[in-house]
Design a protein around this motif. Structure first.
Motif, PDB file in Angstrom:
ATOM      1  N   LYS A  56     -27.658 -26.717 -23.108  1.00 49.27           N
ATOM      2  CA  LYS A  56     -27.842 -26.186 -21.774  1.00 49.27           C
ATOM      3  C   LYS A  56     -27.630 -24.682 -21.770  1.00 49.27           C
ATOM      4  CE  LYS A  56     -26.227 -30.264 -19.204  1.00 49.27           C
ATOM      5  NZ  LYS A  56     -25.207 -30.745 -18.254  1.00 49.27           N
ATOM      6  N   GLN A  57     -28.234 -24.025 -20.775  1.00 51.47           N
ATOM      7  CA  GLN A  57     -28.008 -22.593 -20.638  1.00 51.47           C
ATOM      8  C   GLN A  57     -26.584 -22.314 -20.167  1.00 51.47           C
ATOM      9  OE1 GLN A  57     -30.017 -20.318 -21.682  1.00 51.47           O
ATOM     10  NE2 GLN A  57     -28.607 -18.656 -21.146  1.00 51.47           N
ATOM     11  N   ASP A  58     -26.063 -23.159 -19.294  1.00 54.25           N
ATOM     12  CA  ASP A  58     -24.711 -23.004 -18.764  1.00 54.25           C
ATOM     13  C   ASP A  58     -23.898 -24.258 -19.056  1.00 54.25           C
ATOM     14  OD1 ASP A  58     -25.393 -20.509 -17.614  1.00 54.25           O
ATOM     15  OD2 ASP A  58     -26.246 -21.551 -15.863  1.00 54.25           O
ATOM     16  N   VAL A  59     -22.606 -24.075 -19.257  1.00 53.60           N
ATOM     17  CA  VAL A  59     -21.718 -25.208 -19.506  1.00 53.60           C
ATOM     18  C   VAL A  59     -20.390 -24.940 -18.804  1.00 53.60           C
ATOM     19  CG1 VAL A  59     -20.860 -24.228 -21.679  1.00 53.60           C
ATOM     20  CG2 VAL A  59     -20.666 -26.693 -21.279  1.00 53.60           C
ATOM     21  N   GLU A  60     -19.763 -25.988 -18.303  1.00 52.65           N
ATOM     22  CA  GLU A  60     -18.469 -25.864 -17.635  1.00 52.65           C
ATOM     23  C   GLU A  60     -17.409 -26.603 -18.431  1.00 52.65           C
ATOM     24  OE1 GLU A  60     -18.227 -26.766 -13.508  1.00 52.65           O
ATOM     25  OE2 GLU A  60     -20.074 -25.710 -12.996  1.00 52.65           O
ATOM     26  N   PRO A  78     -11.879 -14.709 -20.365  1.00 46.46           N
ATOM     27  CA  PRO A  78     -13.038 -13.792 -20.330  1.00 46.46           C
ATOM     28  C   PRO A  78     -13.457 -13.314 -21.722  1.00 46.46           C
ATOM     29  CG  PRO A  78     -11.462 -13.217 -18.627  1.00 46.46           C
ATOM     30  CD  PRO A  78     -10.790 -14.227 -19.491  1.00 46.46           C
ATOM     31  N   LYS A  79     -12.506 -13.124 -22.615  1.00 43.62           N
ATOM     32  CA  LYS A  79     -12.835 -12.698 -23.979  1.00 43.62           C
ATOM     33  C   LYS A  79     -13.608 -13.786 -24.715  1.00 43.62           C
ATOM     34  CE  LYS A  79      -8.911  -9.561 -24.478  1.00 43.62           C
ATOM     35  NZ  LYS A  79      -9.716  -8.343 -24.689  1.00 43.62           N
ATOM     36  N   PHE A  80     -13.157 -15.043 -24.541  1.00 48.30           N
ATOM     37  CA  PHE A  80     -13.881 -16.144 -25.187  1.00 48.30           C
ATOM     38  C   PHE A  80     -15.275 -16.303 -24.603  1.00 48.30           C
ATOM     39  CE2 PHE A  80     -15.269 -20.581 -25.107  1.00 48.30           C
ATOM     40  CZ  PHE A  80     -15.329 -20.836 -26.469  1.00 48.30           C
ATOM     41  N   VAL A  92     -20.451 -19.840 -20.234  1.00 51.86           N
ATOM     42  CA  VAL A  92     -19.386 -20.843 -20.108  1.00 51.86           C
ATOM     43  C   VAL A  92     -18.568 -20.526 -18.867  1.00 51.86           C
ATOM     44  CG1 VAL A  92     -17.410 -21.950 -21.192  1.00 51.86           C
ATOM     45  CG2 VAL A  92     -19.269 -21.068 -22.612  1.00 51.86           C
ATOM     46  N   LYS A  93     -18.425 -21.503 -18.009  1.00 57.63           N
ATOM     47  CA  LYS A  93     -17.578 -21.375 -16.825  1.00 57.63           C
ATOM     48  C   LYS A  93     -16.349 -22.254 -17.008  1.00 57.63           C
ATOM     49  CE  LYS A  93     -17.317 -22.438 -11.890  1.00 57.63           C
ATOM     50  NZ  LYS A  93     -18.018 -23.035 -10.715  1.00 57.63           N
ATOM     51  N   PHE A  94     -15.181 -21.733 -16.648  1.00 57.87           N
ATOM     52  CA  PHE A  94     -13.943 -22.492 -16.756  1.00 57.87           C
ATOM     53  C   PHE A  94     -13.435 -22.889 -15.376  1.00 57.87           C
ATOM     54  CE2 PHE A  94     -13.905 -20.896 -21.016  1.00 57.87           C
ATOM     55  CZ  PHE A  94     -13.055 -21.727 -21.748  1.00 57.87           C
ATOM     56  N   ASN A  95     -13.204 -24.178 -15.189  1.00 57.30           N
ATOM     57  CA  ASN A  95     -12.409 -24.670 -14.077  1.00 57.30           C
ATOM     58  C   ASN A  95     -10.978 -24.784 -14.592  1.00 57.30           C
ATOM     59  OD1 ASN A  95     -14.716 -25.167 -12.330  1.00 57.30           O
ATOM     60  ND2 ASN A  95     -15.180 -26.849 -13.727  1.00 57.30           N
ATOM     61  N   GLN A  96     -10.006 -24.310 -13.825  1.00 58.40           N
ATOM     62  CA  GLN A  96      -8.634 -24.263 -14.313  1.00 58.40           C
ATOM     63  C   GLN A  96      -7.677 -24.938 -13.339  1.00 58.40           C
ATOM     64  OE1 GLN A  96      -7.649 -20.158 -15.869  1.00 58.40           O
ATOM     65  NE2 GLN A  96      -9.737 -19.774 -15.122  1.00 58.40           N
ATOM     66  N   SER A  97      -6.692 -25.628 -13.890  1.00 58.16           N
ATOM     67  CA  SER A  97      -5.653 -26.269 -13.094  1.00 58.16           C
ATOM     68  C   SER A  97      -4.314 -26.000 -13.755  1.00 58.16           C
ATOM     69  CB  SER A  97      -5.907 -27.779 -12.997  1.00 58.16           C
ATOM     70  OG  SER A  97      -4.826 -28.434 -12.351  1.00 58.16           O
ATOM     71  N   TYR A  98      -3.327 -25.537 -12.959  1.00 58.23           N
ATOM     72  CA  TYR A  98      -2.001 -25.221 -13.490  1.00 58.23           C
ATOM     73  C   TYR A  98      -0.929 -25.930 -12.667  1.00 58.23           C
ATOM     74  CZ  TYR A  98      -4.517 -21.554 -15.949  1.00 58.23           C
ATOM     75  OH  TYR A  98      -5.403 -20.885 -16.739  1.00 58.23           O
TER      76      TYR A  98
END
Length: 368
Positions: A56-60, A78-80, A92-98
């Protein structure tokens, strides 16, 4: 928060993409191939599934981590993303949970579809493995047995340290109010408990002396058991509760970076707080994100990522590396540093101290 992320991933996992192979096949064969790969994208532990997102062009990716790593990941991600874009021409988009490590672990087991977990202790990763989401051997897939961040326990006191609290024995004195997180919900709290226990054992005392020492702290001196390390920090700094906060050294250094005046000490008898990362195998195969997820996990051990961990207070995994040597110099040496292996590993520690009815519950029952 995690339910929204989970819902988005469930929608995403229903979509699939199969590249067109210009090999002169007829249309009906191509349609059949698309149908077959669509099933694979939603399956578990199938090699085909791990390649879907790679096309895919984009991945999450969904990263689920314990609270105090957020500052590091905000710099590392952002560096990765930039590196991956340059090398693979893929966004690459990151969804994050803390949150608290224990709470985050339960959320993943209960359905939060994390692709990657970065947790406070290996025990939490093992719990996800036991739930069938992570394959055995996860700690052998990257260097340092999967450990990517490391710290030690610190005593944080009020300005001028008016009660002269410098070591573990001091916090057990009468009249000292201690702030720490709850071992039932927080990974750091289990490290704190182990640091107390280790201090008593290393002082020459046996098991009974250690039990009495730790029980005194929790039944007489602990004035707040917060949900996680972040909440404990807020209670101490923002709400003015307690005489001493037990927390990660990296939390202290991060607070100082934000301009807060922090009085603290690092006890010479301490515990190596080792935080592992792992790919959640069942979910990455379902989402088709294995290749990207594995790359990110490996990236966390690189000098580039370790520098970012060190900048926000985590002790570098390799203190002699050129990129981290200067940063490592700001961390005081610990003369007597224990490890989880000294106490039989996390499975043994869990059974002895934190399982239902074990030593921590027995200590808490003394309050009643």
């Amino acid at each position: 928060m995690w339910t929204d992320i989970s819902h988005r991933w469930k929608q995403t996992s229903l979509k699939s993409f199969v590249p067109l192979f210009l090999v002169g096949v007829i249309l009906s064969v191509a349609i059949a191939a698309c149908s077959g790969n669509s099933e694979n994208a939603a399956s578990t532990n199938k090699p085909e599934a791990s390649t879907v997102a790679a096309n895919k062009q984009d991945v999450e990716l969904t990263l689920v981590s314990f609270a105090v790593t957020k500052a590091a990941h905000d710099a590392i991600i952002p560096k990765f993303v930039e590196k991956w874009k340059q090398e693979h021409n893929q966004n690459v988009k990151f969804n994050q949970s803390y949150g608290g490590s224990g709470s985050q672990t339960r959320a993943v087991i209960d359905g939060l579809e994390a692709d990657i977990v970065h947790l406070a202790l290996a025990l939490d990763v093992n719990r996800i493995q036991q739930a069938g989401l992570i394959q055995p051997g996860w700690d052998q897939e990257i260097p340092n047995n999967g450990i990517v961040s490391r710290s030690v326990a610190a005593l944080i006191t009020r300005e001028g340290n008016p009660k002269n609290l410098n070591n573990w024995q001091d916090i057990a004195k009468d009249g000292v109010q201690v702030i720490t997180a709850d071992p039932k919900t927080s990974g750091i709290a289990r490290w704190n408990f182990l640091a107390f226990w280790n201090a008593a054992i290393k002082s020459g005392g046996g098991e009974q002396k250690a039990l009495d020492f730790v029980a005194k702290i929790y039944t007489k001196n602990v004035s707040l058991l917060s949900k996680d390390a972040r909440e404990a920090t807020d209670a101490f700094f923002k709400q003015g509760q307690g005489d001493v906060l037990i927390n990660y050294e990296n939390e202290v250094l991060l607070a100082k970076q934000k301009g807060e005046k922090v009085n603290y000490s690092i006890p010479d008898v301490n515990i190596s707080i080792d935080n592992p990362v792992a790919v959640v195998d069942k979910n990455v195969d379902k989402h088709g994100t294995r290749k990207v997820a594995q790359a990110f996990v490996k990236y966390l051990s690189t000098p580039e990522a370790q520098v970012e961990f060190a900048k926000v207070g985590f002790r570098p995994m390799d203190e002699t590396a050129p990129q981290t040597k200067k940063l490592a110099a700001k961390y005081p040496k610990v003369k007597n540093l224990a490890s989880v292996s000294d106490y039989g590993g996390w499975e043994a520690i869990q059974r002895k101290f934190f399982a239902d009815g074990a030593i921590f519950d027995q200590i808490q029952s003394r309050k009643r």
